[in-house]
Design an enzyme around this catalytic site. Structure first.
Site, PDB file in Angstrom:
ATOM      1  N   ASP A 110      65.602  69.347  44.873  1.00  0.00           N
ATOM      2  CA  ASP A 110      65.899  70.767  44.686  1.00  0.00           C
ATOM      3  C   ASP A 110      64.635  71.609  44.568  1.00  0.00           C
ATOM      4  O   ASP A 110      64.471  72.607  45.269  1.00  0.00           O
ATOM      5  CB  ASP A 110      66.783  70.965  43.453  1.00  0.00           C
TER       6      ASP A 110
ATOM      7  N   LYS B  49      74.343  70.247  47.370  1.00  0.00           N
ATOM      8  CA  LYS B  49      73.266  69.267  47.487  1.00  0.00           C
ATOM      9  C   LYS B  49      73.068  68.775  48.916  1.00  0.00           C
ATOM     10  O   LYS B  49      71.924  68.659  49.391  1.00  0.00           O
ATOM     11  CB  LYS B  49      73.568  68.072  46.577  1.00  0.00           C
TER      12      LYS B  49
END
Length: 558
Positions: A266, A413
């Site tokens: 991330d 994600k």
């Protein structure tokens, strides 16, 4: 939250994270919540959530069809829904019975707006009830794989087999379709397994098309989105990259920015997006707490910098964290200590960078964070139950006066990984498995010492190497070793009695970490892992395999 602050490993059901940025961090420059008035440039589908286990999965499947989606609560007023300018709505499943007192319902006016609507499971039943159909407990429930018979192809089943396997999870059934609807599919126990009224663009299915067990489920969703609702499939990765870069430039102008880089997916992708937008105006800070896996600190310093050209400040603070953790065995205290020390180290680095900027006649105005869409959903949930403290490294302090830049705020994600690939990040970073913010500290049961870190790090390296050699690293959501530091077991090594530590091998499969199943690893692979660990890792004489799913367990042990 960036993944320097929270774990990607366990999205446990939780209350809003105390580590969420405070109001001081959200101004100036915080972008509005995604979809406040629809997503500019894209058709938007709103998933109306009735408490479904699979609401996020529905939203992700919609995006797999290249249509943008967002999740909203079931009690959002119709006027507010319309204000978001959606192109279509999907009513999710839910745990209640539609006829139970206090059960979530939908305003019938929603079906008079002209918006295309697909009801799934509970949403199918809510639609039937609101439009004068009938829902009842028939005494025959369906759970799991079920054979569906298509009796009229209509819109949803056009071109699909008349017999197909679907995934059911219901005790109630629609017994009569609403006036004007045609029944298009049945099962042996459910006479109205699907219905539709194309003239009003209203559709419903009792099964779950979003789960992989429904063999043509994605096709059903795609037919609703593209044919039934007329959505344009323009949500593509190339467009997402261009839009994210343009949004960052528009938000920050010529300002300087700072990013806390953990080496996780991330924060790495967020930093890469921002660097493409602003170049040398971004500086990344990598706080190395000494709790990473083998080779990860070097990977961040070498591979990420080489692929992006970003300026990286590497703060080596392993000794500081080790001293703070000495003698601590309680998992909650570990997290709090690591969070506290992380904040202090990050503050010191930020102050140094601000002083440097001031000497150059500039200021650092923004903090980059790798906040993902699930973070936005979960932190806004007023009904979530707290299972344990989130695996965060620590919430940022209230007096850290930066505006937030969150280029991944609308992404899941899997989309972040694809975005990372599009940006040219190394495969080892893009496909890095989820890793808790406190690192190996929560994979040692007991006190965290340098010696125990060496043991669990070596065992983990064996596990990851063998999984990679077996070609399973992308099939398994997460695989790692846990050291039972406060447990010893008797063993025999080299004809001598040993009294060493057990290592637990944990491997799970999952799509989003909300639920997970233990991975059925081949026996010969587990044998190789066990043999290598007991032969190569000092102080370990036993390897066991955790076959607990989530729930009832969590993915991480602490």
């Amino acid at each position: 939250m960036s993944d320097m602050q929270r774990s990607d490993a366990d999205h446990d059901v939780q209350s809003p994270d105390p580590g969420q940025p405070s109001a001081a961090l959200t101004t100036p420059g915080t972008p509005p919540a995604p979809g406040a008035a629809g997503h500019p440039g894209y058709d938007t589908v709103l998933v109306i959530d009735f408490g479904a286990q699979y609401a996020q999965l529905i939203a992700r499947r919609i995006r797999e069809c290249h249509v943008y989606s967002e999740i909203v609560p079931w009690d959002m007023p119709v006027e507010e829904i319309l204000a978001r300018r959606p192109s279509a709505l999907i009513l999710s499943g839910g745990p209640k019975s539609v006829y139970s007192p206090g059960a979530p319902r939908v305003d019938p006016a929603l079906f008079a707006t002209g918006l295309p609507v697909l009801g799934i499971c509970y949403g199918h039943q809510v639609m039937a009830q609101a439009l004068a159909g009938a829902v009842a407990r028939t005494g025959t429930a369906e759970y799991g794989a079920t054979r569906l018979s298509v009796i009229e192809s209509g819109v949803l089943f056009a071109g699909l087999p008349v017999a197909q396997q679907v995934w059911m999870s219901h005790g109630d059934s629609v017994t009569d379709a609403p006036p004007g609807f045609r029944v298009t599919a049945t099962t042996p126990s459910t006479p109205v397994a699907a219905f539709e009224d194309p003239s009003r663009r209203l559709y419903g299915v009792q099964f779950h098309p979003e789960v992989l067990h429904s063999e043509y489920g994605l096709d059903v969703l795609r037919r609703f989105l593209l044919t039934g609702a007329g959505c344009r499939p323009t949500w593509t990765m190339v467009n997402i990259v261009d839009e994210a870069v343009a949004a960052v430039r528009a938000q920050v102008g010529t300002s300087r920015l700072i990013c806390g880089l953990s080496g996780g997916v991330d924060s790495a992708v967020a930093a890469a997006v921002v660097h493409r937008a602003v170049g040398d105006a971004l500086t990344c800070v990598f706080v190395d707490h000494g709790l990473l896996r083998a080779g990860e600190a070097e990977q961040v310093e070498r591979d990420f910098v080489a692929s992006t050209g970003v300026e990286l400040v590497h703060v080596k603070a392993a000794d500081r964290f080790a001293a703070a953790l000495a003698g601590v065995t309680d998992p909650e205290r570990k997290r709090k200590i690591i969070g506290r020390e992380f904040i202090r180290v990050f503050e010191e680095a930020a102050r140094d960078l601000e002083a440097r900027a001031e000497a150059e006649g500039a200021t650092i105005d923004y903090l980059v964070q790798g906040t993902l869409y699930p973070d936005v959903i979960e932190s806004g949930s007023p009904t979530a139950a707290k299972i344990k403290s989130h695996h965060n490294v620590g919430g940022l302090p209230e007096d850290l006066q930066f505006g937030l830049v969150e280029p991944l705020r609308t992404l899941f994600k899997d989309e972040v990984r694809r975005l990372g690939e599009e940006l040219g990040l190394p495969e080892d970073i893009v496909w890095r498995q989820p890793f808790p913010g406190p690192g190996l500290a929560v994979r040692i049961i007991g006190e965290v010492t340098p010696e125990r870190l060496d043991v669990v790090r070596a065992a983990d390296a064996v596990v990851r190497e063998e999984i990679r050699r077996a070609g399973l690293d992308r099939e398994i959501w997460q695989v790692f070793a846990v050291l039972l530091g406060d447990v010893r077991s008797v063993g025999v090594q080299g004809d001598e009695r040993t009294y060493g530590h057990p290592v637990v091998l944990r491997a799970v499969t999952s799509e989003d970490a909300m639920t997970a199943d233990w991975a059925r690893l081949p026996y010969d692979l587990m044998e190789r892992i066990s043999n290598r660990i007991v032969n190569e890792v000092a102080q370990v004489n036993r390897v066991v395999y955790d076959i607990t799913s989530k729930p009832p367990g969590t993915i991480e042990w602490e």
